[in-house]
Design a protein around this motif. Sequence first.
Motif, PDB file in Angstrom:
ATOM      1  N   ILE A   1      -2.753  28.405  -7.644  1.00 52.24           N
ATOM      2  CA  ILE A   1      -4.138  28.042  -7.952  1.00 52.24           C
ATOM      3  C   ILE A   1      -4.397  28.198  -9.446  1.00 52.24           C
ATOM      4  CG2 ILE A   1      -6.567  28.667  -7.611  1.00 52.24           C
ATOM      5  CD1 ILE A   1      -5.766  29.553  -4.756  1.00 52.24           C
ATOM      6  N   TRP A   2      -3.982  29.336 -10.008  1.00 55.15           N
ATOM      7  CA  TRP A   2      -4.207  29.582 -11.435  1.00 55.15           C
ATOM      8  C   TRP A   2      -3.497  28.537 -12.290  1.00 55.15           C
ATOM      9  CZ3 TRP A   2      -6.884  31.044 -15.270  1.00 55.15           C
ATOM     10  CH2 TRP A   2      -6.300  31.202 -16.531  1.00 55.15           C
ATOM     11  N   ASP A   3      -2.238  28.233 -11.961  1.00 57.74           N
ATOM     12  CA  ASP A   3      -1.482  27.253 -12.747  1.00 57.74           C
ATOM     13  C   ASP A   3      -2.164  25.881 -12.713  1.00 57.74           C
ATOM     14  OD1 ASP A   3       0.376  29.159 -13.409  1.00 57.74           O
ATOM     15  OD2 ASP A   3       1.883  28.495 -11.953  1.00 57.74           O
ATOM     16  N   SER A   4      -2.647  25.480 -11.541  1.00 57.27           N
ATOM     17  CA  SER A   4      -3.300  24.183 -11.407  1.00 57.27           C
ATOM     18  C   SER A   4      -4.596  24.135 -12.211  1.00 57.27           C
ATOM     19  CB  SER A   4      -3.599  23.897  -9.933  1.00 57.27           C
ATOM     20  OG  SER A   4      -2.408  23.811  -9.183  1.00 57.27           O
ATOM     21  N   VAL A   5      -5.398  25.207 -12.112  1.00 59.04           N
ATOM     22  CA  VAL A   5      -6.663  25.274 -12.853  1.00 59.04           C
ATOM     23  C   VAL A   5      -6.396  25.281 -14.356  1.00 59.04           C
ATOM     24  CG1 VAL A   5      -8.665  26.728 -13.368  1.00 59.04           C
ATOM     25  CG2 VAL A   5      -7.925  26.423 -10.999  1.00 59.04           C
ATOM     26  N   ASN A   6      -5.452  26.101 -14.782  1.00 58.57           N
ATOM     27  CA  ASN A   6      -5.134  26.228 -16.201  1.00 58.57           C
ATOM     28  C   ASN A   6      -4.648  24.906 -16.780  1.00 58.57           C
ATOM     29  OD1 ASN A   6      -4.725  27.917 -18.620  1.00 58.57           O
ATOM     30  ND2 ASN A   6      -2.565  27.503 -18.255  1.00 58.57           N
ATOM     31  N   GLU A   7      -3.791  24.215 -16.037  1.00 56.16           N
ATOM     32  CA  GLU A   7      -3.260  22.923 -16.501  1.00 56.16           C
ATOM     33  C   GLU A   7      -4.381  21.900 -16.658  1.00 56.16           C
ATOM     34  OE1 GLU A   7      -0.289  19.362 -14.930  1.00 56.16           O
ATOM     35  OE2 GLU A   7      -0.154  21.366 -14.051  1.00 56.16           O
ATOM     36  N   ASN A   8      -5.293  21.864 -15.684  1.00 52.96           N
ATOM     37  CA  ASN A   8      -6.379  20.886 -15.727  1.00 52.96           C
ATOM     38  C   ASN A   8      -7.329  21.163 -16.879  1.00 52.96           C
ATOM     39  OD1 ASN A   8      -8.934  19.453 -14.972  1.00 52.96           O
ATOM     40  ND2 ASN A   8      -7.716  18.902 -13.192  1.00 52.96           N
ATOM     41  N   ILE A   9      -7.707  22.423 -17.049  1.00 48.27           N
ATOM     42  CA  ILE A   9      -8.612  22.779 -18.141  1.00 48.27           C
ATOM     43  C   ILE A   9      -7.968  22.495 -19.491  1.00 48.27           C
ATOM     44  CG2 ILE A   9      -9.716  24.718 -19.326  1.00 48.27           C
ATOM     45  CD1 ILE A   9     -10.375  25.908 -16.619  1.00 48.27           C
ATOM     46  N   THR A  10      -6.725  22.896 -19.645  1.00 53.28           N
ATOM     47  CA  THR A  10      -6.021  22.693 -20.911  1.00 53.28           C
ATOM     48  C   THR A  10      -5.917  21.213 -21.245  1.00 53.28           C
ATOM     49  OG1 THR A  10      -4.720  24.705 -20.527  1.00 53.28           O
ATOM     50  CG2 THR A  10      -3.889  23.165 -22.173  1.00 53.28           C
ATOM     51  N   GLU A  11      -5.677  20.393 -20.227  1.00 57.37           N
ATOM     52  CA  GLU A  11      -5.541  18.946 -20.448  1.00 57.37           C
ATOM     53  C   GLU A  11      -6.817  18.351 -21.029  1.00 57.37           C
ATOM     54  OE1 GLU A  11      -5.084  14.910 -17.744  1.00 57.37           O
ATOM     55  OE2 GLU A  11      -4.284  16.799 -16.988  1.00 57.37           O
ATOM     56  N   ASN A  12      -7.977  18.758 -20.504  1.00 60.00           N
ATOM     57  CA  ASN A  12      -9.255  18.223 -21.000  1.00 60.00           C
ATOM     58  C   ASN A  12      -9.411  18.459 -22.494  1.00 60.00           C
ATOM     59  OD1 ASN A  12     -10.185  17.215 -18.545  1.00 60.00           O
ATOM     60  ND2 ASN A  12     -11.201  19.121 -17.986  1.00 60.00           N
ATOM     61  N   TYR A  13      -9.123  19.672 -22.940  1.00 53.67           N
ATOM     62  CA  TYR A  13      -9.354  20.016 -24.343  1.00 53.67           C
ATOM     63  C   TYR A  13      -8.232  19.522 -25.253  1.00 53.67           C
ATOM     64  CZ  TYR A  13     -13.084  22.545 -22.188  1.00 53.67           C
ATOM     65  OH  TYR A  13     -14.205  22.836 -21.446  1.00 53.67           O
ATOM     66  N   ALA A  14      -7.043  19.340 -24.684  1.00 56.01           N
ATOM     67  CA  ALA A  14      -5.961  18.718 -25.455  1.00 56.01           C
ATOM     68  C   ALA A  14      -6.336  17.277 -25.794  1.00 56.01           C
ATOM     69  CB  ALA A  14      -4.660  18.759 -24.661  1.00 56.01           C
ATOM     70  N   ILE A  15      -6.951  16.588 -24.833  1.00 53.90           N
ATOM     71  CA  ILE A  15      -7.407  15.215 -25.074  1.00 53.90           C
ATOM     72  C   ILE A  15      -8.445  15.189 -26.184  1.00 53.90           C
ATOM     73  CG2 ILE A  15      -8.732  13.293 -24.085  1.00 53.90           C
ATOM     74  CD1 ILE A  15      -7.353  13.966 -21.389  1.00 53.90           C
ATOM     75  N   LEU A  16      -9.406  16.121 -26.137  1.00 54.80           N
ATOM     76  CA  LEU A  16     -10.446  16.176 -27.172  1.00 54.80           C
ATOM     77  C   LEU A  16      -9.845  16.447 -28.548  1.00 54.80           C
ATOM     78  CD1 LEU A  16     -13.385  18.107 -25.451  1.00 54.80           C
ATOM     79  CD2 LEU A  16     -13.085  15.641 -25.740  1.00 54.80           C
ATOM     80  N   GLU A  17      -8.838  17.311 -28.603  1.00 55.58           N
ATOM     81  CA  GLU A  17      -8.222  17.626 -29.898  1.00 55.58           C
ATOM     82  C   GLU A  17      -7.468  16.421 -30.458  1.00 55.58           C
ATOM     83  OE1 GLU A  17      -5.153  20.898 -31.824  1.00 55.58           O
ATOM     84  OE2 GLU A  17      -6.330  21.401 -30.054  1.00 55.58           O
ATOM     85  N   LEU A  18      -6.729  15.725 -29.594  1.00 54.80           N
ATOM     86  CA  LEU A  18      -6.019  14.528 -30.039  1.00 54.80           C
ATOM     87  C   LEU A  18      -7.007  13.468 -30.518  1.00 54.80           C
ATOM     88  CD1 LEU A  18      -3.318  14.223 -27.222  1.00 54.80           C
ATOM     89  CD2 LEU A  18      -2.905  14.782 -29.631  1.00 54.80           C
ATOM     90  N   CYS A  19      -8.138  13.344 -29.814  1.00 49.61           N
ATOM     91  CA  CYS A  19      -9.158  12.369 -30.213  1.00 49.61           C
ATOM     92  C   CYS A  19      -9.727  12.706 -31.586  1.00 49.61           C
ATOM     93  CB  CYS A  19     -10.281  12.337 -29.179  1.00 49.61           C
ATOM     94  SG  CYS A  19      -9.838  11.483 -27.650  1.00 49.61           S
ATOM     95  N   GLU A  20     -10.005  13.977 -31.825  1.00 48.97           N
ATOM     96  CA  GLU A  20     -10.566  14.386 -33.121  1.00 48.97           C
ATOM     97  C   GLU A  20      -9.623  14.037 -34.262  1.00 48.97           C
ATOM     98  OE1 GLU A  20     -12.451  18.002 -33.978  1.00 48.97           O
ATOM     99  OE2 GLU A  20     -13.419  18.192 -32.018  1.00 48.97           O
ATOM    100  N   LYS A  21      -8.325  14.186 -34.021  1.00 46.44           N
ATOM    101  CA  LYS A  21      -7.337  13.862 -35.050  1.00 46.44           C
ATOM    102  C   LYS A  21      -7.385  12.386 -35.421  1.00 46.44           C
ATOM    103  CE  LYS A  21      -4.054  17.569 -34.015  1.00 46.44           C
ATOM    104  NZ  LYS A  21      -2.705  17.913 -33.492  1.00 46.44           N
ATOM    105  N   GLU A  22      -7.840  11.567 -34.488  1.00 46.08           N
ATOM    106  CA  GLU A  22      -7.949  10.126 -34.735  1.00 46.08           C
ATOM    107  C   GLU A  22      -9.366   9.728 -35.130  1.00 46.08           C
ATOM    108  OE1 GLU A  22      -5.326   8.209 -34.856  1.00 46.08           O
ATOM    109  OE2 GLU A  22      -4.038   9.889 -34.251  1.00 46.08           O
ATOM    110  N   GLY A  23     -10.250  10.723 -35.337  1.00 48.37           N
ATOM    111  CA  GLY A  23     -11.623  10.438 -35.732  1.00 48.37           C
ATOM    112  C   GLY A  23     -12.523   9.998 -34.596  1.00 48.37           C
ATOM    113  N   ILE A  24     -12.097  10.258 -33.365  1.00 44.57           N
ATOM    114  CA  ILE A  24     -12.895   9.911 -32.187  1.00 44.57           C
ATOM    115  C   ILE A  24     -13.595  11.185 -31.730  1.00 44.57           C
ATOM    116  CG2 ILE A  24     -12.848   8.948 -29.858  1.00 44.57           C
ATOM    117  CD1 ILE A  24     -10.123   7.694 -30.605  1.00 44.57           C
TER     118      ILE A  24
END
Length: 218
Positions: free
Chosen positions: A80-103
Amino acid sequence: MTNKRRYVRYIALIILSFILFATLSSCNARPLAQSKLAKTEVGKVGKYTVLYEELYFLASNYAKGLTHSSLTGEELRKAIWDSVNENITENYAILELCEKEGIIYDEKALKEDVEASIAADIESEYGGSRSDYFKSQLKVGLTDHYVRFITGVNLLYGELASEYRKNGTVPSSAEELVPYIQKNFAHTWHIAVFVNDESERADKLNKIQTAKSLLDNG
C-alpha cells in the motif's frame, strides 16, 4: 496557445473525463469533507507540499484494492505504501518537468481548461447537477480541490509531451516517434471504464472505443 497545443489539451480532456468518472464510481470510502482537515499539510515531495486529501484518497483506495490480494501483514502495508508513494511522487515529478519547460501549474489558461473539463463531466455524467457531482466525490473520499489538482496535472502532462516534440527533445514525426518510444521507454496503455449498471455497458464500451481511436491516431 498554438492549435497543436489546443489539440493535445482537447484529447487530454476527453481521456481524463473517462478516468475521473471511473474513479468517482469505482469504490466507496469514508467521506472526506471539503474541510480544513482535507487541506492539512502532511509532507513534501521536493518543493511541493502534499495535502491530507491526496494521501487519504490514494491510501484508502489502494488499501481496498490490495486487501483482496494474497498479501497480509507487513507485506500488505508495504505494498500500500509503495503504491501511494509512487503515485504521489509521479504527480510532482510531472510538475517539476513541466516547470523546466516553462509550463506552469498556476497559469490562467490551465485553470480555465480544468474548469472546462469538470463542467463537461458534470454535464455528461450528472445531468448538469453539481450537487450529484459532489455527492459522488464524498462516496469515494475525494474533494473538489484534489479533483481539480489531478485534472491540472494530467492536462499539463499532455502539454509536456507536445513541448518535448516542439523543442526536439523527442522526434516530432509519428514515423520517428513510435520507434523512439519503443527504444527509450517502458510503456503500456490501459483504458478502464467501470460499469455500475448493465444498461450502461454499450455506452461505456463506445467511450473506450472512442478513446482507443484517439490514441491510435496520435
